[in-house]
Design an enzyme around this catalytic site. Structure first.
Site, PDB file in Angstrom:
ATOM      1  N   GLY A  40     -79.951 -66.536  -2.676  1.00 30.88           N
ATOM      2  CA  GLY A  40     -80.808 -66.554  -3.913  1.00 30.88           C
ATOM      3  C   GLY A  40     -81.998 -65.538  -3.881  1.00 30.88           C
ATOM      4  O   GLY A  40     -81.579 -64.581  -3.333  1.00 30.88           O
ATOM      5  N   VAL A  98     -88.058 -67.978  -3.236  1.00 33.51           N
ATOM      6  CA  VAL A  98     -87.560 -69.135  -2.599  1.00 33.51           C
ATOM      7  C   VAL A  98     -87.494 -68.835  -1.261  1.00 33.51           C
ATOM      8  O   VAL A  98     -87.406 -69.608  -0.045  1.00 33.51           O
ATOM      9  CB  VAL A  98     -86.538 -69.828  -3.418  1.00 33.51           C
ATOM     10  CG1 VAL A  98     -85.994 -71.162  -2.661  1.00 33.51           C
ATOM     11  CG2 VAL A  98     -86.834 -70.330  -4.802  1.00 33.51           C
ATOM     12  N   GLU A 132     -79.394 -64.125   2.111  1.00 34.27           N
ATOM     13  CA  GLU A 132     -78.595 -63.205   1.242  1.00 34.27           C
ATOM     14  C   GLU A 132     -79.286 -63.201  -0.012  1.00 34.27           C
ATOM     15  O   GLU A 132     -79.318 -64.186  -0.766  1.00 34.27           O
ATOM     16  CB  GLU A 132     -77.034 -63.660   1.181  1.00 34.27           C
ATOM     17  CG  GLU A 132     -76.411 -63.771   2.371  1.00 34.27           C
ATOM     18  CD  GLU A 132     -75.912 -62.318   2.654  1.00 34.27           C
ATOM     19  OE1 GLU A 132     -76.457 -61.463   1.995  1.00 34.27           O
ATOM     20  OE2 GLU A 132     -75.285 -62.214   3.678  1.00 34.27           O
ATOM     21  N   CYS A 141     -75.700 -60.317  -7.854  1.00 34.15           N
ATOM     22  CA  CYS A 141     -76.591 -59.789  -6.751  1.00 34.15           C
ATOM     23  C   CYS A 141     -76.198 -58.504  -6.549  1.00 34.15           C
ATOM     24  O   CYS A 141     -77.194 -57.471  -6.513  1.00 34.15           O
ATOM     25  CB  CYS A 141     -76.464 -60.326  -5.663  1.00 34.15           C
ATOM     26  SG  CYS A 141     -75.045 -60.494  -4.700  1.00 34.15           S
TER      27      CYS A 141
HETATM   28  P1  NAD Z   1     -80.912 -70.546  -7.655  1.00 33.16           P
HETATM   29  O1  NAD Z   1     -82.007 -70.912  -8.769  1.00 33.16           O
HETATM   30  O2  NAD Z   1     -79.764 -71.291  -7.952  1.00 33.16           O
HETATM   31  O3  NAD Z   1     -81.655 -70.863  -6.373  1.00 33.16           O
HETATM   32  C1  NAD Z   1     -80.758 -70.858  -5.305  1.00 33.16           C
HETATM   33  C2  NAD Z   1     -81.123 -72.122  -4.478  1.00 33.16           C
HETATM   34  O4  NAD Z   1     -82.251 -72.224  -4.019  1.00 33.16           O
HETATM   35  C3  NAD Z   1     -80.738 -73.381  -5.118  1.00 33.16           C
HETATM   36  O5  NAD Z   1     -79.779 -74.358  -4.279  1.00 33.16           O
HETATM   37  C4  NAD Z   1     -81.999 -74.148  -5.485  1.00 33.16           C
HETATM   38  O6  NAD Z   1     -81.879 -75.448  -5.408  1.00 33.16           O
HETATM   39  C5  NAD Z   1     -82.674 -73.556  -4.443  1.00 33.16           C
HETATM   40  N1  NAD Z   1     -84.281 -73.693  -4.708  1.00 33.16           N
HETATM   41  C6  NAD Z   1     -84.587 -73.251  -5.747  1.00 33.16           C
HETATM   42  N2  NAD Z   1     -86.046 -73.416  -5.769  1.00 33.16           N
HETATM   43  C7  NAD Z   1     -86.415 -73.836  -4.561  1.00 33.16           C
HETATM   44  C8  NAD Z   1     -87.540 -74.311  -4.169  1.00 33.16           C
HETATM   45  N3  NAD Z   1     -88.849 -74.142  -4.501  1.00 33.16           N
HETATM   46  N4  NAD Z   1     -87.553 -74.800  -2.787  1.00 33.16           N
HETATM   47  C9  NAD Z   1     -86.431 -74.731  -2.093  1.00 33.16           C
HETATM   48  N5  NAD Z   1     -85.276 -74.560  -2.520  1.00 33.16           N
HETATM   49  C10 NAD Z   1     -85.216 -74.072  -3.784  1.00 33.16           C
HETATM   50  O7  NAD Z   1     -80.489 -69.119  -7.688  1.00 33.16           O
HETATM   51  P2  NAD Z   1     -81.475 -67.808  -7.836  1.00 33.16           P
HETATM   52  O8  NAD Z   1     -82.365 -67.601  -6.645  1.00 33.16           O
HETATM   53  O9  NAD Z   1     -81.840 -67.812  -9.262  1.00 33.16           O
HETATM   54  O10 NAD Z   1     -80.343 -66.664  -7.389  1.00 33.16           O
HETATM   55  C11 NAD Z   1     -80.346 -65.430  -8.049  1.00 33.16           C
HETATM   56  C12 NAD Z   1     -80.853 -64.573  -6.929  1.00 33.16           C
HETATM   57  O11 NAD Z   1     -79.915 -64.739  -5.775  1.00 33.16           O
HETATM   58  C13 NAD Z   1     -80.641 -62.986  -7.460  1.00 33.16           C
HETATM   59  O12 NAD Z   1     -82.010 -62.576  -6.897  1.00 33.16           O
HETATM   60  C14 NAD Z   1     -79.616 -62.538  -6.654  1.00 33.16           C
HETATM   61  O13 NAD Z   1     -79.632 -61.150  -6.375  1.00 33.16           O
HETATM   62  C15 NAD Z   1     -79.589 -63.234  -5.470  1.00 33.16           C
HETATM   63  N6  NAD Z   1     -78.094 -63.438  -5.060  1.00 33.16           N
HETATM   64  C16 NAD Z   1     -77.903 -62.690  -3.970  1.00 33.16           C
HETATM   65  C17 NAD Z   1     -76.722 -62.949  -3.256  1.00 33.16           C
HETATM   66  C18 NAD Z   1     -76.299 -62.309  -1.944  1.00 33.16           C
HETATM   67  O14 NAD Z   1     -75.095 -62.441  -1.590  1.00 33.16           O
HETATM   68  N7  NAD Z   1     -76.996 -61.351  -1.428  1.00 33.16           N
HETATM   69  C19 NAD Z   1     -75.567 -63.486  -4.111  1.00 33.16           C
HETATM   70  C20 NAD Z   1     -76.016 -64.142  -5.283  1.00 33.16           C
HETATM   71  C21 NAD Z   1     -77.146 -64.119  -5.645  1.00 33.16           C
END
Ligand code: NAD
Length: 473
Positions: free
Chosen positions: A192, A196, A214, A248
């Site tokens: 994510g 976070v 990741e 990502c």
């Molecule tokens: P998201 O909002 O779905 O959050 C990811 C997870 O974090 C969720 O399961 C969510 O419930 C949890 N979460 C959110 N807020 C939280 C908090 N305050 N406390 C605890 N857990 C919490 O997804 P996102 O973060 O918007 O995803 C997009 C980001 O992820 C982008 O920056 C993208 O580049 C990155 N990403 C990285 C990869 C990789 O493999 N490197 C792959 C996909 C996405």
């Protein structure tokens, strides 16, 4: 349905008890679960495609190829390769240590937590789970609340295929994830955003829990002035349009020699018209923006750019649709360079030299991937040695994700730890070192016992006096 917060510790405890019972240890059992996971992805594909269409407007072909195909392929291959991966290893050691039987056992870490994001929810939930199953762990998977239909579907289909005593779905948002993070785990695998990730890392630190992060960031593209701009444009555009740029490893911005910028714009426009003759506003082959919040974020970034919009994209806030928008003459300090775009906006930053492009990249956080289009071996080598990023990809975009044998990981702000096939297995595996001292070794060990004779001191401290070979410099 959101999981009741007060049941979360009980779920963790039950998974720990299963782990301790040893049920996940036998390799045939792990292989069976991996094949079951592959069967789930195959048999339930229509339901999964429908859910992702509903949550993300994700084109079916994208789901079948990028999400389901990869999960099936990696689950099956992991099952097939598991006996080789799980074999104890015997490292090369000094002759006198050979009788000690130095061995590296592959021990499952235990009960692990996987937190996945919304953008590729199938792949990013099950890719880590495949590694956890292969390693012999029990696991909680917490999918993203931003894909509610999909997350709900998992709650229904996963227990039909995978043993619920070993692998559980916990659904919910911040309260549920916070509860999960209060508990002790044997590994946390988070995918994510970086904000976070810091919360997850602090929670993990309290229990000294090992962690994989990741994350994302702004993955740049550098185009060498001698490269075929038309081909670069086609390949960049293909990568940028996946999931409407919400990936990502999407090419975030392009650095191109100033005198070739307009040629690049023309080529991008040409290929865009060929890919999407009617634009992307209503195209079933182009995804929607995940939420109104992200739609607003993207349109706000666009409204503040000082660059020149050369492919204006229409926006439909009510339907969370945003067309691809290309902006040229974007300069340092522009709104489009503030944060990871994660959407269908492609800024082009003109530069006067390769040095300037390298300095531009190096002045920012290490990206998840650096893309470069060049046929020049020397230039490629310069980029390898003078820049840092999770991965470096020459002459294409996104296709690195198809190579299961390469580790996928970030560095610095783009995260740490690695995944894909064997690397995911390794993530959830503890390398447990062992020696087994034979009774007969006593004669050779005699010197270590006190009191030490002069001869014994000389022997056991010999390494300190070993001549160090001269270096070649
Ligand atoms: P998201 O909002 O779905 O959050 C990811 C997870 O974090 C969720 O399961 C969510 O419930 C949890 N979460 C959110 N807020 C939280 C908090 N305050 N406390 C605890 N857990 C919490 O997804 P996102 O973060 O918007 O995803 C997009 C980001 O992820 C982008 O920056 C993208 O580049 C990155 N990403 C990285 C990869 C990789 O493999 N490197 C792959 C996909 C996405």
């Amino acid at each position: 349905m959101t999981t009741f917060v007060n049941t979360i510790p009980k779920i963790r405890d039950a998974l720990q008890a299963t782990f301790r019972s040893g049920l996940t240890r036998p390799l045939p059992w792990r292989q069976h679960q991996l094949y079951q996971l592959a069967r789930m992805a195959q048999n339930e594909r229509e339901l999964i495609c429908d859910a992702l269409w509903k949550d993300l407007g994700k084109p079916k072909t994208e789901v079948l190829s990028n999400e389901l195909g990869n999960v099936i392929d990696r689950a099956v291959k992991s099952a097939q390769r598991l006996p080789e991966w799980a074999k104890p290893e015997h490292p090369e050691v000094a002759d006198r240590q050979k009788p000690w039987n130095p061995t590296i056992y592959k021990a499952p870490k235990g009960t692990v937590l996987i937190i996945s994001p919304w953008n590729f929810p199938m792949m990013l939930s099950f890719q880590p789970l495949i590694g956890a199953i292969a390693a012999g762990c029990t696991a909680v998977l917490k999918p993203s609340e931003l894909v509610p239909t999909f997350s709900q579907l998992l709650e229904e289909i996963v227990p039909k295929y995978l043993d619920p005593n070993m692998y559980r779905i916990v659904n919910g948002g911040i309260p549920e994830t916070s509860k999960l993070l209060e508990l002790q785990w044997d590994h946390i695998f988070y995918t994510g955003n970086g904000k976070v990730a810091r919360i997850v890392a602090s929670a993990a630190a309290k229990h000294l829990t090992p962690l994989t992060l990741e994350l994302g960031g702004k993955s740049p593209v550098i185009i060498d002035s001698a490269y075929d701009v038309d081909l670069a444009a086609k390949r960049i555009l293909w990568g940028k349009c996946h999931n409407a740029g919400q990936i990502c490893v999407a090419p975030d911005y392009v650095l191109v020699q100033r005198d070739r910028q307009d040629e690049l714009v023309k080529a991008l426009q040409k290929h865009y018209n060929a890919f999407f003759p009617n634009g992307t506003l209503d195209s079933p082959s182009f995804g929607s923006i995940v939420s109104h919040l992200h739609h607003n974020r993207l349109t706000s970034l666009l409204s503040r750019t000082k660059g020149e919009v050369v492919l204006p994209g229409r926006a439909d806030a009510a339907r969370k649709r945003l067309e691809l928008t290309i902006v040229k003459n974007v300069a340092d300090g522009d709104s489009l360079l503030e944060e990871e775009l994660f959407g269908p906006i492609l800024p082009i930053v003109p530069v006067d030299s390769l040095d300037q492009a390298i300095n531009f990249v190096n002045a920012r956080s290490h990206p998840l991937v650096l893309y470069a289009f060049s046929d020049d071996k020397g230039l490629k080598q310069r980029l390898v040695s003078e820049t840092r990023s999770g991965g470096i990809v020459f002459n294409d975009t996104l296709q690195q994700l198809a190579v299961s044998e390469l580790p996928f990981s970030g560095v610095g702000e783009s995260g740490y730890g690695a995944q894909f096939s064997k690397y995911t297995y390794d993530t959830f595996t503890q390398l447990r070192s062992s020696i087994d001292m034979p009774r007969e070794a006593e004669a050779n060990l005699a010197m270590r016992y006190l009191p030490h004779s002069k001869e014994a001191v000389k022997s056991i401290t010999a390494a300190v006096y070993t001549p160090i070979p001269p270096s070649s410099l």
